[in-house]
Design an enzyme around this catalytic site. Structure first.
Site, PDB file in Angstrom:
ATOM      1  N   THR A 287       0.825  -1.216   0.000  1.00 43.46           N
ATOM      2  CA  THR A 287       0.000   0.000   0.000  1.00 43.46           C
ATOM      3  C   THR A 287       0.864   1.274   0.000  1.00 43.46           C
ATOM      4  O   THR A 287       1.925   1.313   0.632  1.00 43.46           O
ATOM      5  CB  THR A 287      -0.910  -0.010   1.252  1.00 43.46           C
ATOM      6  OG1 THR A 287      -1.630  -1.240   1.265  1.00 43.46           O
ATOM      7  CG2 THR A 287      -1.887   1.149   1.240  1.00 43.46           C
TER       8      THR A 287
ATOM      9  N   PRO B  74       0.552   5.877  -0.140  1.00 44.95           N
ATOM     10  CA  PRO B  74      -0.390   6.947   0.204  1.00 44.95           C
ATOM     11  C   PRO B  74      -1.482   7.117  -0.867  1.00 44.95           C
ATOM     12  O   PRO B  74      -2.628   7.387  -0.543  1.00 44.95           O
ATOM     13  CB  PRO B  74       0.507   8.188   0.294  1.00 44.95           C
ATOM     14  CG  PRO B  74       1.863   7.643   0.634  1.00 44.95           C
ATOM     15  CD  PRO B  74       1.959   6.298  -0.003  1.00 44.95           C
TER      16      PRO B  74
ATOM     17  N   ALA C 143      -2.087   4.712  -3.379  1.00 43.15           N
ATOM     18  CA  ALA C 143      -2.419   3.424  -4.009  1.00 43.15           C
ATOM     19  C   ALA C 143      -2.811   2.434  -2.919  1.00 43.15           C
ATOM     20  O   ALA C 143      -1.954   1.875  -2.245  1.00 43.15           O
ATOM     21  CB  ALA C 143      -1.224   2.887  -4.805  1.00 43.15           C
TER      22      ALA C 143
ATOM     23  N   SER D 204      -6.612   0.293  -2.521  1.00 45.98           N
ATOM     24  CA  SER D 204      -7.356  -0.786  -3.193  1.00 45.98           C
ATOM     25  C   SER D 204      -6.859  -0.974  -4.623  1.00 45.98           C
ATOM     26  O   SER D 204      -6.841  -2.083  -5.141  1.00 45.98           O
ATOM     27  CB  SER D 204      -8.844  -0.460  -3.209  1.00 45.98           C
ATOM     28  OG  SER D 204      -9.324  -0.351  -1.891  1.00 45.98           O
TER      29      SER D 204
ATOM     30  N   TRP E 117       0.816   2.511   5.983  1.00 46.70           N
ATOM     31  CA  TRP E 117       0.111   1.511   6.803  1.00 46.70           C
ATOM     32  C   TRP E 117       0.774   0.135   6.740  1.00 46.70           C
ATOM     33  O   TRP E 117       0.083  -0.843   6.455  1.00 46.70           O
ATOM     34  CB  TRP E 117      -1.336   1.305   6.346  1.00 46.70           C
ATOM     35  CG  TRP E 117      -2.138   2.496   5.975  1.00 46.70           C
ATOM     36  CD1 TRP E 117      -2.672   2.751   4.754  1.00 46.70           C
ATOM     37  CD2 TRP E 117      -2.549   3.550   6.830  1.00 46.70           C
ATOM     38  NE1 TRP E 117      -3.378   3.912   4.793  1.00 46.70           N
ATOM     39  CE2 TRP E 117      -3.315   4.435   6.060  1.00 46.70           C
ATOM     40  CE3 TRP E 117      -2.331   3.853   8.180  1.00 46.70           C
ATOM     41  CZ2 TRP E 117      -3.870   5.581   6.577  1.00 46.70           C
ATOM     42  CZ3 TRP E 117      -2.879   4.997   8.695  1.00 46.70           C
ATOM     43  CH2 TRP E 117      -3.637   5.845   7.893  1.00 46.70           C
TER      44      TRP E 117
ATOM     45  N   GLN F 226     -35.609 -13.959  25.566  1.00 51.06           N
ATOM     46  CA  GLN F 226     -35.556 -14.236  24.126  1.00 51.06           C
ATOM     47  C   GLN F 226     -35.249 -12.977  23.300  1.00 51.06           C
ATOM     48  O   GLN F 226     -34.538 -13.044  22.304  1.00 51.06           O
ATOM     49  CB  GLN F 226     -36.915 -14.788  23.715  1.00 51.06           C
ATOM     50  CG  GLN F 226     -36.887 -15.769  22.612  1.00 51.06           C
ATOM     51  CD  GLN F 226     -38.300 -16.066  22.135  1.00 51.06           C
ATOM     52  OE1 GLN F 226     -39.185 -15.197  22.168  1.00 51.06           O
ATOM     53  NE2 GLN F 226     -38.504 -17.282  21.700  1.00 51.06           N
TER      54      GLN F 226
ATOM     55  N   GLY G  13     -24.118  -4.122  27.995  1.00 45.09           N
ATOM     56  CA  GLY G  13     -24.645  -2.834  28.456  1.00 45.09           C
ATOM     57  C   GLY G  13     -23.523  -1.857  28.778  1.00 45.09           C
ATOM     58  O   GLY G  13     -22.538  -1.775  28.045  1.00 45.09           O
TER      59      GLY G  13
ATOM     60  N   GLU H 237      -6.028  -6.422   3.633  1.00 42.78           N
ATOM     61  CA  GLU H 237      -6.100  -7.562   2.702  1.00 42.78           C
ATOM     62  C   GLU H 237      -7.320  -7.468   1.780  1.00 42.78           C
ATOM     63  O   GLU H 237      -7.906  -8.471   1.390  1.00 42.78           O
ATOM     64  CB  GLU H 237      -6.121  -8.897   3.459  1.00 42.78           C
ATOM     65  CG  GLU H 237      -4.739  -9.464   3.719  1.00 42.78           C
ATOM     66  CD  GLU H 237      -3.901  -9.618   2.469  1.00 42.78           C
ATOM     67  OE1 GLU H 237      -3.028  -8.752   2.243  1.00 42.78           O
ATOM     68  OE2 GLU H 237      -4.113 -10.582   1.718  1.00 42.78           O
ATOM     69  N   GLY H 238      -7.692  -6.256   1.426  1.00 43.03           N
ATOM     70  CA  GLY H 238      -8.837  -6.030   0.535  1.00 43.03           C
ATOM     71  C   GLY H 238     -10.064  -5.661   1.352  1.00 43.03           C
ATOM     72  O   GLY H 238     -10.498  -6.433   2.205  1.00 43.03           O
TER      73      GLY H 238
HETATM   74  C1  LIG Z   1      -3.738  -1.166  10.531  1.00 46.51           C
HETATM   75  C2  LIG Z   1      -3.442  -1.389   9.079  1.00 46.51           C
HETATM   76  C3  LIG Z   1      -2.493  -2.328   8.704  1.00 46.51           C
HETATM   77  C4  LIG Z   1      -2.188  -2.512   7.349  1.00 46.51           C
HETATM   78  N1  LIG Z   1      -1.183  -3.381   6.994  1.00 46.51           N
HETATM   79  C5  LIG Z   1      -0.747  -3.403   5.705  1.00 46.51           C
HETATM   80  C6  LIG Z   1       0.425  -4.132   5.337  1.00 46.51           C
HETATM   81  O1  LIG Z   1       1.064  -4.799   6.167  1.00 46.51           O
HETATM   82  N2  LIG Z   1       0.851  -4.075   4.059  1.00 46.51           N
HETATM   83  C7  LIG Z   1       0.192  -3.347   3.109  1.00 46.51           C
HETATM   84  O2  LIG Z   1       0.632  -3.335   1.966  1.00 46.51           O
HETATM   85  N3  LIG Z   1      -0.942  -2.668   3.419  1.00 46.51           N
HETATM   86  C8  LIG Z   1      -1.415  -2.660   4.689  1.00 46.51           C
HETATM   87  N4  LIG Z   1      -2.530  -1.933   5.034  1.00 46.51           N
HETATM   88  C9  LIG Z   1      -3.223  -1.187   3.984  1.00 46.51           C
HETATM   89  C10 LIG Z   1      -4.580  -1.773   3.647  1.00 46.51           C
HETATM   90  O3  LIG Z   1      -4.422  -2.966   2.934  1.00 46.51           O
HETATM   91  C11 LIG Z   1      -5.341  -0.684   2.867  1.00 46.51           C
HETATM   92  O4  LIG Z   1      -5.682   0.318   3.821  1.00 46.51           O
HETATM   93  C12 LIG Z   1      -6.555  -1.199   2.177  1.00 46.51           C
HETATM   94  O5  LIG Z   1      -6.195  -2.026   1.104  1.00 46.51           O
HETATM   95  C13 LIG Z   1      -7.449  -0.072   1.647  1.00 46.51           C
HETATM   96  O6  LIG Z   1      -6.717   0.881   0.940  1.00 46.51           O
HETATM   97  P1  LIG Z   1      -6.859   2.437   1.304  1.00 46.51           P
HETATM   98  O7  LIG Z   1      -6.656   2.578   2.758  1.00 46.51           O
HETATM   99  O8  LIG Z   1      -5.996   3.202   0.399  1.00 46.51           O
HETATM  100  O9  LIG Z   1      -8.379   2.778   1.015  1.00 46.51           O
HETATM  101  P2  LIG Z   1      -9.035   3.100  -0.399  1.00 46.51           P
HETATM  102  O10 LIG Z   1      -8.618   2.109  -1.412  1.00 46.51           O
HETATM  103  O11 LIG Z   1      -8.844   4.529  -0.718  1.00 46.51           O
HETATM  104  O12 LIG Z   1     -10.552   2.851  -0.043  1.00 46.51           O
HETATM  105  C14 LIG Z   1     -11.336   3.769   0.720  1.00 46.51           C
HETATM  106  C15 LIG Z   1     -12.799   3.283   0.671  1.00 46.51           C
HETATM  107  O13 LIG Z   1     -13.250   3.276  -0.682  1.00 46.51           O
HETATM  108  C16 LIG Z   1     -13.693   1.998  -1.073  1.00 46.51           C
HETATM  109  N5  LIG Z   1     -13.281   1.760  -2.456  1.00 46.51           N
HETATM  110  C17 LIG Z   1     -12.028   1.713  -2.947  1.00 46.51           C
HETATM  111  N6  LIG Z   1     -12.034   1.466  -4.268  1.00 46.51           N
HETATM  112  C18 LIG Z   1     -13.322   1.339  -4.620  1.00 46.51           C
HETATM  113  C19 LIG Z   1     -13.988   1.094  -5.856  1.00 46.51           C
HETATM  114  N7  LIG Z   1     -13.308   0.895  -6.971  1.00 46.51           N
HETATM  115  N8  LIG Z   1     -15.331   1.061  -5.851  1.00 46.51           N
HETATM  116  C20 LIG Z   1     -16.035   1.247  -4.708  1.00 46.51           C
HETATM  117  N9  LIG Z   1     -15.472   1.500  -3.531  1.00 46.51           N
HETATM  118  C21 LIG Z   1     -14.125   1.542  -3.469  1.00 46.51           C
HETATM  119  C22 LIG Z   1     -13.016   1.041  -0.105  1.00 46.51           C
HETATM  120  O14 LIG Z   1     -13.750  -0.155   0.023  1.00 46.51           O
HETATM  121  C23 LIG Z   1     -12.996   1.860   1.164  1.00 46.51           C
HETATM  122  O15 LIG Z   1     -14.220   1.752   1.821  1.00 46.51           O
HETATM  123  C24 LIG Z   1      -2.880  -1.773   6.363  1.00 46.51           C
HETATM  124  C25 LIG Z   1      -3.856  -0.854   6.747  1.00 46.51           C
HETATM  125  C26 LIG Z   1      -4.124  -0.638   8.084  1.00 46.51           C
HETATM  126  C27 LIG Z   1      -5.155   0.403   8.457  1.00 46.51           C
END
Ligand SMILES: Cc1cc2nc3c(=O)[nH]c(=O)nc-3n(C[C@H](O)[C@H](O)[C@H](O)COP(=O)(O)OP(=O)(O)OC[C@H]3O[C@@H](n4cnc5c(N)ncnc54)[C@H](O)[C@@H]3O)c2cc1C
Length: 559
Positions: free
Chosen positions: A127, A129, A131, A133, A162, A281, A343, A367-368
């Site tokens: 990941t 800043p 790049a 998802s 991250w 229940q 609670g 992880e996605g």
């Molecule tokens: C505590 C922590 C540990 C981590 N550890 C690692 C690690 O060891 N190695 C590593 O490489 N990464 C790591 N990550 C990064 C993590 O994998 C990413 O944060 C994650 O993949 C999401 O990317 P982003 O934060 O840039 O969010 P974004 O991709 O910007 O997504 C923001 C929101 O938009 C949504 N979104 C994104 N694209 C789309 C789309 N095309 N259509 C609709 N909705 C979309 C997402 O679902 C999310 O809700 C870590 C993150 C955290 C917070």
């Protein structure tokens, strides 16, 4: 794969270690100090101590060569203890993944042996800043350094965001753009020009170290290019998604159960209005039972996928996505409900469910994300729908109908209704060209996950009844209880697919795809799905009785 007995011993020693070193009070203190217990992480990864990482290193490099099922069992256990510490161990696994999948024999020998013998901690740097998802947008570069026309090394520039273990790892796998495309490089701690940021101040998993990485002209020799061929990075990352997502799925499962296993005994003791909460229940059927049911649906899917990966069916990325989606969403819901179940006490740090709820939140992000999982699931199954001219899920539903004929109590008949309805909703989406609406595409991912989990849970409930479930499979529930859990989940899945499917298909294109709403209801067999809800409350009563140890006999069996 390791023997069932060895697996049981590993899980037992993990539990024993946690009891001594990671008791609740210690975890609460670490969480409030925002501290990663490095000494404990090292102890867990040290070959002469707990040696958890040996589980996933192949035997030829000094590990145990555990399979996907083994890794799921250990990941669930780690998550039950603490998701932050579990993340640290996961990071080494993720970091070594590109090596396991794509490295040259020499690279494998060097790095995997070092993990096995020295307990070397790894981090996985994908990941950035800008790049997340969309890893295709990565900007970190690896420029060739040539001597006499030969590539002798690379100069890496850029940053990562991250990164778990970012500040504590001894080595890092780093994804960077070479002239031939994204590629993995191994960078050691201490390399000139490599720095990491301070630990992030996070919402949860505060016992894990997460840091940004920075590369300013970091030179690595050519033999640090994983596999020795440029441009293989994204393929190597994808090759293990099925496997790695199963690990995070197991995290969601373990954390969700960790929360419920606090809420359940609490509610048996807490007296309100003259009797324990566990006897009310309106409490159990809202806060406890539905969460148990969804977690076990996730478990069934994890277990089946792990068995299939171990049987050599490939990386099963879509199945890994379904397992992760269902289990991590269920884990979050279970933890959230557990706060409510306790609670005011649930809202304090002392009772742990609040911490678990903050911790498990990460599992739907890393992880996605869940939305990316929905997209992955939907796109893949959409292709199957098209290829089979809409027949795929009808065919699977017919297999369930046959199962129902043999095992009328495992909810297979109702799961078949879910699959038939799914096939019809997808066909209407095709006819109306509705997947051009991204919302429909992603919602479809959720319906698919529910319907497939209902299918697999029914199947596994029947295997348990026949005594044919794999010996390593979880046996918290007996055959009667798992059958009731399966019936409850199948009803939920069928109703969700039909109701939400109709809602969004009509919502996206009333005049074209929905056509006659009554005909739509008939096509998804909505009345049969409603009729199948018959017996739902009785089944929930039975599952509650099982959970609270007061079940005497199985509930009435329904379709
Ligand atoms: C505590 C922590 C540990 C981590 N550890 C690692 C690690 O060891 N190695 C590593 O490489 N990464 C790591 N990550 C990064 C993590 O994998 C990413 O944060 C994650 O993949 C999401 O990317 P982003 O934060 O840039 O969010 P974004 O991709 O910007 O997504 C923001 C929101 O938009 C949504 N979104 C994104 N694209 C789309 C789309 N095309 N259509 C609709 N909705 C979309 C997402 O679902 C999310 O809700 C870590 C993150 C955290 C917070």
């Amino acid at each position: 794969m390791i023997k069932a007995k060895t697996l049981t011993l590993s899980v037992k020693s993990l539990r024993e270690f946690a009891r001594k070193r990671l008791a609740d009070q210690e975890l609460i203190a670490l969480d409030s100090r925002d501290e990663c217990p490095l000494e404990i992480v090292r102890h867990m990864c040290s070959p002469d101590k707990l040696g958890i990482q040996l589980l996933f290193i192949p035997e030829e490099f000094g590990g145990f060569g555990g399979g996907a099922f083994d890794v799921y069992c250990v990941c669930e256990e780690m998550a039950r203890i603490d998701l932050g510490v579990a993340t640290s161990v996961l990071a080494t696994f993720l970091g070594s993944d590109p090596i396991t999948v794509g490295a040259t024999p020499e690279q494998k020998k060097l790095w995997l042996s070092r993990i096995a013998e020295e307990g070397l901690l790894f981090a996985y740097g994908a990941t950035e800043p800008d790049a997340g998802s969309d890893l295709g947008a990565l900007q970190t570069t690896a420029e060739r350094v040539e001597e006499d026309g030969r590539v002798v090394g690379y100069r890496i520039n850029g940053s990562k965001q991250w990164i778990s273990n970012g500040g504590i790892a001894g080595a890092y796998t780093v994804l960077a753009n070479t002239p031939a495309g994204p590629s993995w490089f191994i960078v050691e701690r201490g390399a000139a020009g490599f720095t990491h940021g301070k630990p992030e101040d996070k919402h949860g998993i505060r016992t894990s170290n997460t840091a940004a990485l920075s590369f300013a002209d970091v030179y690595v020799d050519a033999d640090r290019l994983v596999g020795g061929v440029e441009g293989q990075g994204l393929l190597q990352a994808q090759a293990v998604f099925g496997y790695t997502r199963l690990m995070v799925a197991a995290f969601g499962l373990g954390a969700g159960w960790a929360a419920l296993d606090r809420a359940i005994p609490y509610s048996a003791k807490r007296i309100q209005a003259g009797s324990p909460l566990s006897e009310k229940q309106g409490y159990t059927h809202k806060l406890i039972v539905p969460n148990v049911v969804r977690l076990e649906a996730g478990r069934a899917y994890i277990e089946q996928t792990a068995e299939r990966i171990d049987a050599g069916e490939g990386s099963l990325n879509t199945e890994g996505a379904i397992a992760k989606y269902m289990s991590t969403e269920a884990g979050n819901a279970a933890a959230e409900a557990s706060i409510q179940a306790l609670g005011g006490y649930g809202y304090t740090h002392e009772y742990m469910v609040e911490k678990i709820s903050r911790d498990v939140r990460i599992t739907t992000i890393y992880e996605g994300t869940s939305e990316i999982m929905e997209m992955t699931i939907s796109r893949d199954r959409w292709q199957l729908h098209l290829k089979t001219r809409g027949g795929h899920y009808h065919e699977r539903a017919r297999e369930l109908e046959a199962l129902h004929a043999r095992h009328p109590s495992v909810g297979a008949g109702c799961a078949a209704l879910a699959l038939h309805a799914l096939a019809d909703v997808m066909e209407r989406a095709r006819a109306g060209r509705l997947t051009r609406h991204q919302h429909i595409l992603l919602r479809m991912g959720e319906w698919i996950a529910y319907a497939e989990c209902a299918e697999v849970l029914a199947l596994r409930a029947s295997l348990l009844a026949e005594g044919r479930l794999n010996e390593k499979a979880n046996r918290r529930f007996d055959a009667a209880a798992l059958a009731a859990i399966s019936r409850i989940f199948a009803r939920e899945a069928a109703l969700k697919v039909a109701q939400e499917g109709m809602r969004w298909i009509v919502g996206a294109s009333p005049e074209k795809a929905a056509g006659d709403v009554e005909a739509f209801q008939t096509a998804v067999n909505f009345s049969a799905i409603l009729r199948a809800q018959d017996g739902l409350v009785g089944d929930m009563d039975f599952v509650a009785d099982v959970l609270y140890g007061r079940a005497l006999k199985p509930a009435a069996q329904v379709a």
